[in-house]
Motif scaffolding. Sequence first.
Motif, PDB file in Angstrom:
ATOM      1  N   ILE A 107       0.749  -1.071  -0.008  1.00  0.00           N
ATOM      2  CA  ILE A 107      -0.131   0.001   0.142  1.00  0.00           C
ATOM      3  C   ILE A 107       0.945   1.175   0.120  1.00  0.00           C
ATOM      4  CG2 ILE A 107      -1.800   1.163   1.310  1.00  0.00           C
ATOM      5  CD1 ILE A 107      -2.619  -1.459   2.333  1.00  0.00           C
ATOM      6  N   ILE A 108       1.911   1.232   0.908  1.00  0.00           N
ATOM      7  CA  ILE A 108       2.809   2.199   1.056  1.00  0.00           C
ATOM      8  C   ILE A 108       3.687   2.603  -0.480  1.00  0.00           C
ATOM      9  CG2 ILE A 108       5.079   3.413   1.929  1.00  0.00           C
ATOM     10  CD1 ILE A 108       3.924   1.607   4.489  1.00  0.00           C
ATOM     11  N   ALA A 109       3.937   1.636  -0.886  1.00  0.00           N
ATOM     12  CA  ALA A 109       4.694   1.809  -2.478  1.00  0.00           C
ATOM     13  C   ALA A 109       3.791   2.646  -3.331  1.00  0.00           C
ATOM     14  CB  ALA A 109       5.153   0.504  -2.691  1.00  0.00           C
ATOM     15  N   GLY A 110       2.528   2.262  -3.492  1.00  0.00           N
ATOM     16  CA  GLY A 110       1.526   2.771  -4.189  1.00  0.00           C
ATOM     17  C   GLY A 110       1.272   4.272  -4.207  1.00  0.00           C
ATOM     18  N   VAL A 111       1.623   4.842  -2.852  1.00  0.00           N
ATOM     19  CA  VAL A 111       1.346   6.203  -2.546  1.00  0.00           C
ATOM     20  C   VAL A 111       2.028   7.128  -3.477  1.00  0.00           C
ATOM     21  CG1 VAL A 111       1.357   7.949  -0.509  1.00  0.00           C
ATOM     22  CG2 VAL A 111       0.845   5.484  -0.104  1.00  0.00           C
ATOM     23  N   ARG A 112       3.136   7.072  -3.354  1.00  0.00           N
ATOM     24  CA  ARG A 112       3.949   8.212  -4.413  1.00  0.00           C
ATOM     25  C   ARG A 112       3.707   7.991  -5.890  1.00  0.00           C
ATOM     26  NH1 ARG A 112       8.416   5.210  -2.075  1.00  0.00           N
ATOM     27  NH2 ARG A 112       9.548   3.873  -3.613  1.00  0.00           N
ATOM     28  N   GLU A 113       3.293   6.823  -6.090  1.00  0.00           N
ATOM     29  CA  GLU A 113       3.014   6.299  -7.510  1.00  0.00           C
ATOM     30  C   GLU A 113       1.769   7.423  -7.945  1.00  0.00           C
ATOM     31  OE1 GLU A 113       4.876   4.597  -9.596  1.00  0.00           O
ATOM     32  OE2 GLU A 113       6.201   3.986  -8.110  1.00  0.00           O
ATOM     33  N   VAL A 129       7.443  21.219 -11.239  1.00  0.00           N
ATOM     34  CA  VAL A 129       7.759  19.936 -11.039  1.00  0.00           C
ATOM     35  C   VAL A 129       6.523  19.286 -10.417  1.00  0.00           C
ATOM     36  CG1 VAL A 129      10.230  20.052 -10.681  1.00  0.00           C
ATOM     37  CG2 VAL A 129       8.816  20.782  -9.024  1.00  0.00           C
ATOM     38  N   VAL A 130       5.930  20.190  -9.767  1.00  0.00           N
ATOM     39  CA  VAL A 130       4.608  19.770  -8.745  1.00  0.00           C
ATOM     40  C   VAL A 130       3.666  19.214  -9.897  1.00  0.00           C
ATOM     41  CG1 VAL A 130       2.591  20.474  -7.121  1.00  0.00           C
ATOM     42  CG2 VAL A 130       5.090  20.913  -6.667  1.00  0.00           C
ATOM     43  N   THR A 131       3.310  20.199 -10.854  1.00  0.00           N
ATOM     44  CA  THR A 131       2.442  19.825 -12.026  1.00  0.00           C
ATOM     45  C   THR A 131       2.833  18.690 -12.483  1.00  0.00           C
ATOM     46  OG1 THR A 131       1.902  22.246 -12.046  1.00  0.00           O
ATOM     47  CG2 THR A 131       1.460  20.662 -14.075  1.00  0.00           C
ATOM     48  N   ARG A 132       4.023  18.220 -12.951  1.00  0.00           N
ATOM     49  CA  ARG A 132       4.466  17.114 -13.831  1.00  0.00           C
ATOM     50  C   ARG A 132       4.334  15.938 -12.753  1.00  0.00           C
ATOM     51  NH1 ARG A 132       9.816  14.509 -14.326  1.00  0.00           N
ATOM     52  NH2 ARG A 132       9.861  13.544 -16.386  1.00  0.00           N
ATOM     53  N   ALA A 133       4.544  16.197 -11.619  1.00  0.00           N
ATOM     54  CA  ALA A 133       4.282  14.903 -10.508  1.00  0.00           C
ATOM     55  C   ALA A 133       2.733  14.516 -10.753  1.00  0.00           C
ATOM     56  CB  ALA A 133       4.713  14.959  -9.034  1.00  0.00           C
ATOM     57  N   GLY A 134       1.793  15.454 -10.569  1.00  0.00           N
ATOM     58  CA  GLY A 134       0.548  15.208 -10.498  1.00  0.00           C
ATOM     59  C   GLY A 134      -0.055  14.688 -11.800  1.00  0.00           C
ATOM     60  N   ARG A 135       0.608  14.780 -13.029  1.00  0.00           N
ATOM     61  CA  ARG A 135       0.165  14.425 -14.089  1.00  0.00           C
ATOM     62  C   ARG A 135       0.523  13.043 -14.598  1.00  0.00           C
ATOM     63  NH1 ARG A 135       0.727  20.113 -17.641  1.00  0.00           N
ATOM     64  NH2 ARG A 135      -1.362  21.090 -16.971  1.00  0.00           N
ATOM     65  N   ARG A 136       1.745  12.633 -14.076  1.00  0.00           N
ATOM     66  CA  ARG A 136       2.333  11.098 -13.879  1.00  0.00           C
ATOM     67  C   ARG A 136       2.614  11.042 -15.346  1.00  0.00           C
ATOM     68  NH1 ARG A 136      -0.112   6.988 -13.563  1.00  0.00           N
ATOM     69  NH2 ARG A 136       1.221   5.861 -12.124  1.00  0.00           N
ATOM     70  N   GLU A 137       3.454  12.331 -15.800  1.00  0.00           N
ATOM     71  CA  GLU A 137       4.125  12.130 -17.238  1.00  0.00           C
ATOM     72  C   GLU A 137       5.336  11.354 -17.433  1.00  0.00           C
ATOM     73  OE1 GLU A 137       1.530  16.082 -18.849  1.00  0.00           O
ATOM     74  OE2 GLU A 137       3.634  16.149 -18.189  1.00  0.00           O
ATOM     75  N   ALA A 138       6.028  11.315 -16.141  1.00  0.00           N
ATOM     76  CA  ALA A 138       7.517  10.935 -16.356  1.00  0.00           C
ATOM     77  C   ALA A 138       7.406   9.307 -16.468  1.00  0.00           C
ATOM     78  CB  ALA A 138       8.108  11.277 -15.048  1.00  0.00           C
ATOM     79  N   PRO A 139       8.535   8.897 -17.036  1.00  0.00           N
ATOM     80  CA  PRO A 139       8.783   7.528 -17.102  1.00  0.00           C
ATOM     81  C   PRO A 139       8.550   6.695 -15.763  1.00  0.00           C
ATOM     82  CG  PRO A 139      10.245   8.595 -18.522  1.00  0.00           C
ATOM     83  CD  PRO A 139       9.615   9.696 -17.450  1.00  0.00           C
ATOM     84  N   GLU A 140       9.103   7.205 -14.735  1.00  0.00           N
ATOM     85  CA  GLU A 140       8.740   6.695 -13.396  1.00  0.00           C
ATOM     86  C   GLU A 140       8.028   7.749 -12.542  1.00  0.00           C
ATOM     87  OE1 GLU A 140      12.338   4.074 -11.855  1.00  0.00           O
ATOM     88  OE2 GLU A 140      13.397   5.389 -13.145  1.00  0.00           O
ATOM     89  N   GLY A 150       6.587   7.479  -9.647  1.00  0.00           N
ATOM     90  CA  GLY A 150       7.004   7.612  -8.301  1.00  0.00           C
ATOM     91  C   GLY A 150       8.439   8.325  -8.081  1.00  0.00           C
ATOM     92  N   ILE A 151       9.086   8.219  -8.958  1.00  0.00           N
ATOM     93  CA  ILE A 151      10.591   9.061  -8.567  1.00  0.00           C
ATOM     94  C   ILE A 151      10.203  10.261  -8.760  1.00  0.00           C
ATOM     95  CG2 ILE A 151      12.753   9.185  -9.468  1.00  0.00           C
ATOM     96  CD1 ILE A 151      12.361   6.689  -7.980  1.00  0.00           C
ATOM     97  N   ALA A 152       9.377  10.613  -9.811  1.00  0.00           N
ATOM     98  CA  ALA A 152       9.242  12.106 -10.186  1.00  0.00           C
ATOM     99  C   ALA A 152       8.354  12.700  -8.987  1.00  0.00           C
ATOM    100  CB  ALA A 152       8.088  12.153 -11.267  1.00  0.00           C
ATOM    101  N   THR A 153       7.658  11.844  -8.088  1.00  0.00           N
ATOM    102  CA  THR A 153       6.876  12.557  -6.943  1.00  0.00           C
ATOM    103  C   THR A 153       8.056  12.683  -5.933  1.00  0.00           C
ATOM    104  OG1 THR A 153       5.009  11.198  -7.370  1.00  0.00           O
ATOM    105  CG2 THR A 153       5.292  12.170  -5.166  1.00  0.00           C
ATOM    106  N   LEU A 154       8.998  12.038  -5.736  1.00  0.00           N
ATOM    107  CA  LEU A 154       9.924  12.165  -4.798  1.00  0.00           C
ATOM    108  C   LEU A 154      10.799  13.348  -5.291  1.00  0.00           C
ATOM    109  CD1 LEU A 154      11.150   8.521  -4.291  1.00  0.00           C
ATOM    110  CD2 LEU A 154      10.004   9.865  -2.737  1.00  0.00           C
ATOM    111  N   HIS A 155      11.027  13.506  -6.513  1.00  0.00           N
ATOM    112  CA  HIS A 155      11.752  14.631  -6.946  1.00  0.00           C
ATOM    113  C   HIS A 155      11.094  16.073  -6.521  1.00  0.00           C
ATOM    114  CE1 HIS A 155      15.628  13.202  -8.522  1.00  0.00           C
ATOM    115  NE2 HIS A 155      14.964  12.163  -9.501  1.00  0.00           N
ATOM    116  N   SER A 156       9.882  15.889  -6.928  1.00  0.00           N
ATOM    117  CA  SER A 156       9.018  17.024  -6.427  1.00  0.00           C
ATOM    118  C   SER A 156       8.877  17.397  -5.245  1.00  0.00           C
ATOM    119  CB  SER A 156       7.599  16.966  -7.138  1.00  0.00           C
ATOM    120  OG  SER A 156       6.884  15.912  -6.234  1.00  0.00           O
TER     121      SER A 156
END
Length: 378
Positions: A241-247, A299-310, A312-318
């Motif tokens: 469940i935790i792993a899916g949070v940042r995804e 970077v926040v907008t990009r994370a929310g749109r889930r446009e990055a290849p990964e 979850g990693i984009a969410t961490l970066h943001s």
Amino acid sequence: MLEGTRAETEPVLDSGLLDVLREASVRTARSGRPDEEALRAVRGSGLLGLVVPVEYGGAGRGASEVNAVVGEVARVDPSTAIILFQHYAVSARISEWGTPAQQARLLPEMAAGRVLAASAWSETGAGAAKKRLASTGRADADGFWTLDGAKSFTTGAGIADLYLVLVQTSEAEPETKLDDSRYGSQGQTFFLVGADNPGLTPDLSLDLAGMRGSATGFVSLSGCRVADEDRLGPLGRATEIIAGVRETGATLGAVSAGIARALLELARAHAARAGVSADSPLSARLVDLATSVEAIQAVVTRAGRREAPEPGIATLHSKLFASQAAEQIALEVSRLMGSAGYVMNHRLNTLLADARAVALMGPANQLCRELIAVSWQR
């Protein structure tokens, strides 16, 4: 109120609600306590149902809308933004992992504003990644569980109606190197615990430097009895469940984005009062600050749109970039305003403390760095 009905439409927050929250942030900065008027306004605004599916009375929105709402609220009241973010996280977990009975019982109440949720995961000695939990869940013969332990830095302690509690329900096996990339550990389980459970006791004795109105404190579990029907997700597999949070793309970086915008507004108002011309060095500094704010929002907008290849990693970066950049903006605005902001209760100092607090919230920035680094090794 929250306006708009289509998921792809950015939510619009009522200006009256924002005014209430802005005034509340001034009071909580001094009192260090959650503001009752702000909480009533949020409960009646429809905001608590943002991510609840439409069939349960919610707005059915996703990460982009969560980031937009949290960022806009953080611009006027970062403490309430943090409370909202944690509520949305629990709402989404129930929508994704809850049983039909749990969803039917809880989600309509959350959408109506009658149930405010909080996460109780952290505890002293567990580490940023929550791998060494001392809190436990013991299965009883009658089909119930008994939870014992103490949770720390729980946002919403004492004001939430429902807590998503993380406990150790079985002994963890030795972890491999790849397990370093996980938040949590094997043998951990989530339970949904009502605030009216006699075995759960909140404690708001912490005197926080930042996010003073977020009701961040301790939650004690002593002989806390819950039914197995209150378990969220598979037994002993909370890490899934935790792993899916940042995804999902919902990011605490949105709080930092709102704080950064508020800081820029302070700096621009200061320059306007001083009659600064467009070609002055101070104006150039303001433009640079505005560019940094735009970068945070991007970077926040990009994370929310889930446009990055990964995603979850984009969410961490943001989260990492936004929180660091917002703190730097706060320091620059402090230098820019000089003695004008050198007062204990000045909003500038409140925002600086709030900006610093985001870096410490889960996943804390150091853990973000470690999770990203491990992903490179994979």
